[in-house]
Write an enzyme that holds these catalytic residues in place. Structure first.
Site, PDB file in Angstrom:
ATOM      1  N   GLU A 149       0.869  -1.170   0.000  1.00  0.00           N
ATOM      2  CA  GLU A 149       0.000   0.000   0.000  1.00  0.00           C
ATOM      3  C   GLU A 149       0.913   1.228   0.000  1.00  0.00           C
ATOM      4  OE1 GLU A 149      -3.091  -0.202  -0.530  1.00  0.00           O
ATOM      5  OE2 GLU A 149      -3.383  -2.335  -0.118  1.00  0.00           O
ATOM      6  N   HIS A 201      -8.598  -2.037   1.321  1.00  0.00           N
ATOM      7  CA  HIS A 201      -7.376  -2.700   0.885  1.00  0.00           C
ATOM      8  C   HIS A 201      -6.389  -2.771   2.042  1.00  0.00           C
ATOM      9  CE1 HIS A 201      -7.833  -2.685  -3.648  1.00  0.00           C
ATOM     10  NE2 HIS A 201      -8.905  -2.020  -3.228  1.00  0.00           N
TER      11      HIS A 201
END
Length: 241
Positions: free
Chosen positions: A16, A160
């Site tokens: 990420e 996510h």
């Protein structure tokens, strides 16, 4: 179509980031890795949050929910660099949309001027997105779309997350590339092809031999999905041992 990974040791990886482009100064803020050996989970994972020393884009926070406040006491990339390299060293990396993650990782490497290398110095990469586009042309091939296609439950994925997405990608990768190698390894596949080409022998009394019907690729996939579901629900599937 690109060939599926054949290395004994596979590391499924996701990241990420603070934004979309390392060229605009965006940084990695989370790395999640899951290890497979002979296409089986080992239980070994590498998971870190990283202080990026910059503001995270609002759009990125909406995707992964990670804030600067959360990251302010986390290590910097240079602090976790050696452990990360040790985990991925000599493994085949499985990544969905690999150019994105590889670009960010190489950007972080480049910032370490005394250790400047690229990911290719340590590992090879298999891009599941590129593979899915060849296998399912003209269809959506996002991670969510592949989960729907292969009946993988990702209902717990509200946001996510690098480790969560890596764990989901493990299931996608195994199903998309043919299931567990312990059930469908190369030797058994070769033996199967050999048996399929054998003509049935006649019995001594000249009655025709029973026809042996082998399962097709769709049936093998459905069988593997069932075994994976049993293993996920119980933690152990006898038929996969």
């Amino acid at each position: 179509m690109p060939s599926p990974v054949v290395s004994n040791r596979i590391v499924v990886l996701d990241t990420e980031t603070t934004g979309l482009s390392p060229q605009e100064g965006h940084r990695i803020i989370e790395i999640g890795c899951v290890e497979l050996v002979n296409r089986r989970l080992t239980g070994n994972r590498f998971h870190v949050y990283i202080n990026p020393d910059r503001v995270i884009d609002r759009g990125a926070i909406e995707v992964h929910g990670i804030t600067n406040q959360f990251l302010k006491d986390k290590p910097h990339f240079e602090d976790i660099h050696d452990d990360f390299i040790a985990f991925i060293q000599s493994a085949e990396l499985v990544i969905h949309n690999a150019p994105f993650d590889v670009g960010f990782i190489n950007h972080e490497f480049a910032r370490l001027k005394d250790k400047a290398r690229t990911l290719a110095d340590f590992s090879t990469v298999f891009d599941t997105l590129a593979f899915a586009r060849k296998k399912h042309p003209g269809q959506r091939n996002s991670l969510d779309a592949l989960c729907r296609r292969y009946s993988i439950d990702n209902s717990h994925r509200e946001l996510h997350g690098a480790l969560l997405d890596a764990e989901i990608l493990v299931d996608v990768f195994l199903l998309m590339t043919g299931g567990q190698s312990s059930l469908l390894d190369e030797r058994e596949s070769t033996d199967q092809e050999s048996r399929n080409t054998h003509k049935p022998k006649q019995l001594a009394n000249n009655r025709p031999a029973l026809t042996v019907v082998y399962c097709n690729e769709k049936e093998l996939t459905e069988h593997q999905q069932r075994l994976d579901a049993i293993e996920k629900a119980s933690g152990l599937c006898f038929w996969k041992q």
